[in-house]
Design a protein around this motif. Sequence first.
Motif, PDB file in Angstrom:
ATOM      1  N   ALA A  39       0.716  -1.275  -0.231  1.00 30.17           N
ATOM      2  CA  ALA A  39       0.183   0.185  -0.138  1.00 30.17           C
ATOM      3  C   ALA A  39       0.433   0.855   0.071  1.00 30.17           C
ATOM      4  CB  ALA A  39      -1.267  -0.375   1.190  1.00 30.17           C
ATOM      5  N   ALA A 154      -7.332   5.273   0.023  1.00 30.89           N
ATOM      6  CA  ALA A 154      -6.371   4.592   0.932  1.00 30.89           C
ATOM      7  C   ALA A 154      -6.663   4.793   2.007  1.00 30.89           C
ATOM      8  CB  ALA A 154      -5.278   4.608  -0.383  1.00 30.89           C
ATOM      9  N   ARG A 157      -9.165   2.753   3.919  1.00 26.53           N
ATOM     10  CA  ARG A 157      -8.899   1.428   3.774  1.00 26.53           C
ATOM     11  C   ARG A 157      -8.057   0.855   4.957  1.00 26.53           C
ATOM     12  NH1 ARG A 157     -13.010  -1.233   2.806  1.00 26.53           N
ATOM     13  NH2 ARG A 157     -11.681  -3.387   2.544  1.00 26.53           N
ATOM     14  N   ALA A 158      -7.286   1.623   4.597  1.00 26.97           N
ATOM     15  CA  ALA A 158      -5.945   1.575   6.056  1.00 26.97           C
ATOM     16  C   ALA A 158      -6.396   0.758   7.231  1.00 26.97           C
ATOM     17  CB  ALA A 158      -5.243   2.078   6.002  1.00 26.97           C
ATOM     18  N   VAL A 161      -7.662  -2.389   7.274  1.00 29.81           N
ATOM     19  CA  VAL A 161      -6.953  -3.056   6.564  1.00 29.81           C
ATOM     20  C   VAL A 161      -5.937  -3.693   8.319  1.00 29.81           C
ATOM     21  CG1 VAL A 161      -4.902  -3.632   5.298  1.00 29.81           C
ATOM     22  CG2 VAL A 161      -6.755  -2.701   4.608  1.00 29.81           C
ATOM     23  N   ASP A 162      -5.694  -2.541   9.045  1.00 35.59           N
ATOM     24  CA  ASP A 162      -5.209  -2.836  10.619  1.00 35.59           C
ATOM     25  C   ASP A 162      -6.093  -3.999  10.850  1.00 35.59           C
ATOM     26  OD1 ASP A 162      -3.130  -1.980  11.783  1.00 35.59           O
ATOM     27  OD2 ASP A 162      -5.061  -0.755  12.855  1.00 35.59           O
ATOM     28  N   ARG A 240       0.881  -7.567   7.453  1.00 35.68           N
ATOM     29  CA  ARG A 240       0.021  -6.251   7.082  1.00 35.68           C
ATOM     30  C   ARG A 240       0.871  -5.778   4.963  1.00 35.68           C
ATOM     31  NH1 ARG A 240       3.400  -1.461   9.235  1.00 35.68           N
ATOM     32  NH2 ARG A 240       1.368   0.134   7.883  1.00 35.68           N
ATOM     33  N   GLN A 243      -2.231  -9.046   4.411  1.00 37.52           N
ATOM     34  CA  GLN A 243      -3.676  -8.104   4.310  1.00 37.52           C
ATOM     35  C   GLN A 243      -3.862  -6.969   3.422  1.00 37.52           C
ATOM     36  OE1 GLN A 243      -6.208  -8.968   5.486  1.00 37.52           O
ATOM     37  NE2 GLN A 243      -5.609 -11.051   6.616  1.00 37.52           N
ATOM     38  N   GLN A 244      -2.170  -6.165   3.178  1.00 41.55           N
ATOM     39  CA  GLN A 244      -2.469  -4.889   2.168  1.00 41.55           C
ATOM     40  C   GLN A 244      -2.646  -5.461   1.058  1.00 41.55           C
ATOM     41  OE1 GLN A 244       0.770  -2.327   2.810  1.00 41.55           O
ATOM     42  NE2 GLN A 244      -0.368  -2.004   4.345  1.00 41.55           N
ATOM     43  N   ASP A 247      -6.360  -6.731   0.052  1.00 38.37           N
ATOM     44  CA  ASP A 247      -7.631  -5.419  -0.140  1.00 38.37           C
ATOM     45  C   ASP A 247      -7.306  -5.248  -1.368  1.00 38.37           C
ATOM     46  OD1 ASP A 247      -9.362  -4.412   1.837  1.00 38.37           O
ATOM     47  OD2 ASP A 247      -8.467  -2.184   0.766  1.00 38.37           O
ATOM     48  N   ILE A 248      -6.408  -4.694  -1.698  1.00 38.96           N
ATOM     49  CA  ILE A 248      -6.130  -3.925  -3.112  1.00 38.96           C
ATOM     50  C   ILE A 248      -6.211  -4.936  -4.391  1.00 38.96           C
ATOM     51  CG2 ILE A 248      -4.456  -3.389  -4.549  1.00 38.96           C
ATOM     52  CD1 ILE A 248      -2.130  -2.786  -2.458  1.00 38.96           C
ATOM     53  N   TYR A 255      -8.386   1.632  -5.634  1.00 35.83           N
ATOM     54  CA  TYR A 255      -6.671   2.278  -5.259  1.00 35.83           C
ATOM     55  C   TYR A 255      -5.978   3.364  -6.393  1.00 35.83           C
ATOM     56  CZ  TYR A 255      -6.796  -0.353  -0.636  1.00 35.83           C
ATOM     57  OH  TYR A 255      -6.212  -0.333   0.279  1.00 35.83           O
TER      58      TYR A 255
END
Length: 277
Positions: A39, A154, A157-158, A161-162, A240, A243-244, A247-248, A255
Amino acid sequence: MTSRGWRLGVVAVLAAVCVSGPGGPDVIRTASDLGPLPADRYDVTPQDYQRSQRASALLVRQCMAERGHRDFPLDPRYPSDPVVATAVSTDYGALDLAAAGRWGYGWDPARSPALLPTGRRMTDAEYADFPACNAEASRRLMRGIDLKRDWLYAGTRAVEVDKAVKRDPRLRAAWDVWSRCVADQGFTRYPDPVAAYTDPAWQRGSDGNTRHTQRERATAVADVTCKRRHRTAELWHAARARQQAVDIARHRDRYAAGLQALRTYRATIAEVLRTLG
C-alpha cells in the motif's frame, strides 16, 4: 523487582545478549529496514510532504503579496506561539536497542521532532489574512482531485486493513510469543508491542516524549530484545503485506483512482515549484 541495581542490570545484560546473539549488529532498527509494503505506493511519501509544504508556502506568500503583505515570510511564526500537543504513533513499537536502553519509549530531548518555524512572526494584519490565503493554497494543490472519493480512499481502507491485520492468527501467535518473552524478563505482559509503547506509565508530555525512567528503559530493552529473538516485527510486517495485497486486489479500480489522484497532486506541486520556486 524493586531493586535499583537489578533494573539497571537488566538493561546492560539484555543489551549484551542481543548484540552478541545471532545476526549481530545487522538487525531491524527502524520500520524502513523491513522494506516496502504493497500500500505504500498509494500514500504520500515524506518527500511529497516536504515538497507540498514548500509549494503551499509559495502559494501563501503569493496570495499575501496580492493582499498587500509584500515581505511575508515563507515559514512564519504566529503572533504568539501556540501550545502544541504532539501525538505519538508507531507501526511496530520500539525497534532500536541502543535507543531503547537510553531513552526507553521516548527520544533524546535535544533532538525533538517538533520543528519550529524559521521565519519572523506574522503581524496582526498578516495574521488576519493568513487563513484565507492558506485555504486558497490548499484548494490550488488539490485542484482536479475528488477528495472524498479518491484522495481519502486508501487512508480509509488502511483503517479496515489494520483491523484485519490484528485478527491475523499468525500475527496474534507472534504477539503472544513476544508477550510471554517480555513477561519472562519480569515486566508487564502486554497484549502487543503498541500497548507497551503507549503505556500511560511512561507519562508522555505534550511534546510526546517520555520521562526515560529506569523501569521504562528496562522494559523497552526487553521489548526490543524479544522482538529480535522471535522476529516479531518481521512477522508483523508480513501480516500487513498479506492483508494489504488482498485488499488492493479486491478494490483494484478504487486504489487505481486514488493513485491517479496522488499523481495529479504531485504534478500540481511540481508546477507550483517550477513557476514560483
